[in-house]
Scaffold this motif. Structure first.
Motif, PDB file in Angstrom:
ATOM      1  N   GLN A 198       0.827  -1.199   0.000  1.00 18.49           N
ATOM      2  CA  GLN A 198       0.000   0.000   0.000  1.00 18.49           C
ATOM      3  C   GLN A 198       0.865   1.253   0.000  1.00 18.49           C
ATOM      4  O   GLN A 198       0.569   2.234  -0.692  1.00 18.49           O
ATOM      5  CB  GLN A 198      -0.928  -0.017   1.218  1.00 18.49           C
ATOM      6  N   ARG A 199       1.957   1.237   0.757  1.00 19.37           N
ATOM      7  CA  ARG A 199       2.849   2.389   0.794  1.00 19.37           C
ATOM      8  C   ARG A 199       3.583   2.554  -0.538  1.00 19.37           C
ATOM      9  O   ARG A 199       3.892   3.679  -0.948  1.00 19.37           O
ATOM     10  CB  ARG A 199       3.841   2.245   1.942  1.00 19.37           C
ATOM     11  N   GLU A 219       1.408   4.462  -2.656  1.00 18.96           N
ATOM     12  CA  GLU A 219       1.373   5.862  -2.228  1.00 18.96           C
ATOM     13  C   GLU A 219       2.552   6.658  -2.780  1.00 18.96           C
ATOM     14  O   GLU A 219       2.405   7.834  -3.103  1.00 18.96           O
ATOM     15  CB  GLU A 219       1.370   5.939  -0.697  1.00 18.96           C
ATOM     16  N   GLU A 255      -7.783   1.727  -5.614  1.00 22.59           N
ATOM     17  CA  GLU A 255      -6.945   2.353  -4.593  1.00 22.59           C
ATOM     18  C   GLU A 255      -5.883   3.235  -5.243  1.00 22.59           C
ATOM     19  O   GLU A 255      -5.660   4.380  -4.819  1.00 22.59           O
ATOM     20  CB  GLU A 255      -6.278   1.278  -3.731  1.00 22.59           C
ATOM     21  N   ASP A 306      -7.626   6.315  -6.888  1.00 22.81           N
ATOM     22  CA  ASP A 306      -8.105   7.281  -5.896  1.00 22.81           C
ATOM     23  C   ASP A 306      -6.953   8.072  -5.282  1.00 22.81           C
ATOM     24  O   ASP A 306      -7.146   9.212  -4.836  1.00 22.81           O
ATOM     25  CB  ASP A 306      -8.878   6.565  -4.784  1.00 22.81           C
ATOM     26  N   GLN A 307      -5.766   7.482  -5.239  1.00 23.58           N
ATOM     27  CA  GLN A 307      -4.613   8.173  -4.677  1.00 23.58           C
ATOM     28  C   GLN A 307      -3.907   9.059  -5.708  1.00 23.58           C
ATOM     29  O   GLN A 307      -2.869   9.643  -5.413  1.00 23.58           O
ATOM     30  CB  GLN A 307      -3.631   7.170  -4.081  1.00 23.58           C
ATOM     31  N   CYS A 353      -2.630   8.072  -8.632  1.00 24.70           N
ATOM     32  CA  CYS A 353      -1.535   7.365  -9.304  1.00 24.70           C
ATOM     33  C   CYS A 353      -1.940   7.030 -10.736  1.00 24.70           C
ATOM     34  O   CYS A 353      -3.077   6.623 -10.991  1.00 24.70           O
ATOM     35  CB  CYS A 353      -1.233   6.087  -8.526  1.00 24.70           C
TER      36      CYS A 353
END
Length: 441
Positions: free
Chosen positions: A252-253, A256, A281, A284-285, A287
């Motif tokens: 997950q990181r 990010e 995910e 939404d971040q 990326c």
């Protein structure tokens, strides 16, 4: 590359990952009391005394083991040493000198690389002589330290910087961080190895071989691309071991800190709910996103429209995939793998693209003329003007009379209109509605 490389090597469980994290000032590697937690090389950028260098953590070295994973780790350590400008051999000051330490020291001498000997776990510094026994290794003056509590880590950094080669001319280009993600055993590590042309990441047919996020850098089309290979994401209910739990957090990181996310899926299994969750995910971040459909060579019954039909089905489940690139490839045979770096660079460029304000307002005016925002009686909604206010990902601000009265459906209409005008393929696009200052609604 203009930055020198420093590799940290040693037998299992002497604290290499703890030292790696200490020297980088953050928890970039998994740390566990279980020997063999670190299986691959992974990289971080260290900065000390005005010098920057790549720091490479490696798996625990067991020279005489016949275990298949130990042999794979040994190959990784050999590659790390071969490509490094300086090696830090780490030993355990609590356990003292061991025959394995002596074997590793002999191996490093044969490699003919500069070596610094660091003696870890000496928490009672300076009142200790635990490092003196390691003079017998013949690698020069041992540097005593405690990576866990940070004692004398600065002394080691001083010694590293002193032994680094002269800085090469030119600055290191900013690398594009690319997180390679997906469910276990879909071929993420194999894909990176094919791209790099070497066994940079341990590859095994056992699902879950890659536990940590591993950085591997390549140059393509004049740009540096930093591939972050990650552990296969699993549903949290299936994560039992502490190491697996922290690996999931690492993945997950990795998303990010990435500019572009390559989601690897198995062509024979298709895009599952878990894959869509990962894609959502990343999107939404902010990326950039590429779907790499691996093992395409194994699909025997396919025609020219097989890929298109599959994409249409997926986009019906997740409409944002309309703007995402799909690459059909095979890490095993190399089919279309060469296309991936170019696609990554295009997506990274789309995230950074900036549109002139005059052009933004021209497109906005055309969209409003074609379809006005829905109106409520007595609450007229006017879109006044717009401009791009951010990049990575692109963000547009639309100044209007009543921001709260604009429905999501009209927001999607504007986003789709902006995309048709400028594409931004593979990149998210954000839209913000702002009230005109100094005016009452």
């Amino acid at each position: 590359m203009s930055m020198p490389t420093v590799a940290v090597v040693g037998r299992p469980n002497v604290g290499k990952s703890t030292l790696f994290n200490r020297l980088l000032g953050g928890r970039r590697a998994i740390v566990s009391d279980q020997a063999g937690t670190t299986r691959d090389r992974h990289f971080g950028t260290a900065d000390w005394g005005g010098r920057r260098f790549w720091l490479v953590d490696t798996g625990g070295l067991v020279p005489d083991s016949r275990d298949s994973m130990d042999r794979a780790i040994r190959r990784q350590v050999d590659l790390a040493v071969e490509q490094s400008d300086l090696v830090v051999m780490l030993v355990d000051g609590k356990e003292g000198l061991t025959p394995v330490d002596a074997e590793i020291a002999a191996h490093l001498r044969r490699a003919k690389r500069p070596v610094i000997l660091a003696v870890n776990k000496l928490d009672d510094l300076p009142d200790t002589t635990g490092h003196l026994a390691f003079y017998r290794l013949g690698l020069g003056d041992p540097i005593p330290l405690s990576a866990a509590i940070g004692k004398a880590s600065g002394d080691l950094l001083d010694a590293i910087v002193e032994r680094l080669p002269e800085q090469l001319a030119g600055e290191l280009d900013d690398a594009i961080n690319v997180a390679v993600v997906g469910r276990p055993n879909v071929g993420k590590s194999s894909l990176i190895n094919r791209l790099l042309g070497e066994d940079r990441v341990v590859v095994s047919p056992v699902a879950g071989t890659t536990r940590d996020a591993v950085d591997s850098v390549m140059r393509a089309h004049g740009s540096l691309i930093n591939f972050i290979d990650t552990a296969g994401l699993r549903k949290k209910a299936r994560v039992h071991e502490d190491v697996e739990f922290y690996s999931t957090l690492r993945t997950q990181r990795a998303i990010e800190r990435a500019q572009v996310c390559v989601l690897v899926v198995d062509a024979s299994l298709g895009l599952h709910t878990q894959d869509l969750r990962i894609a959502n995910e990343a999107w939404d971040q902010g990326c950039g996103l590429i779907i790499a459909v691996n093992k395409w060579d194994l699909i025997k019954e396919k025609d020219a429209n097989t890929a298109r039909r599959g994409e249409q089905e997926l986009r019906s489940k997740a409409p944002f995939l309309e703007w995402v690139k799909f690459v059909y490839l095979s890490a095993e045979t190399g089919q279309r793998v060469h296309q991936l770096p170019e696609e990554i660079l295009e997506v990274a460029a789309a995230r950074e693209r900036r549109i002139p304000t005059a052009e933004v307002n021209k497109v906005l005016e055309e969209l409003v003329q074609h379809s006005n925002p829905p109106q409520k009686p007595g609450h007229e909604v006017k879109l006044l003007y717009a401009s791009q206010v951010g990049t990575a990902p692109p963000v547009f601000a639309v100044v209007c009379s009543r921001p709260d009265d604009i429905p999501e459906s009209y927001e999607r209409y504007l986003i789709n209109g902006f995309r048709k005008a400028w594409s931004f393929e593979g990149s998210p696009l954000r839209l913000k509605f702002k009230r005109r200052s100094g005016r009452n609604p």
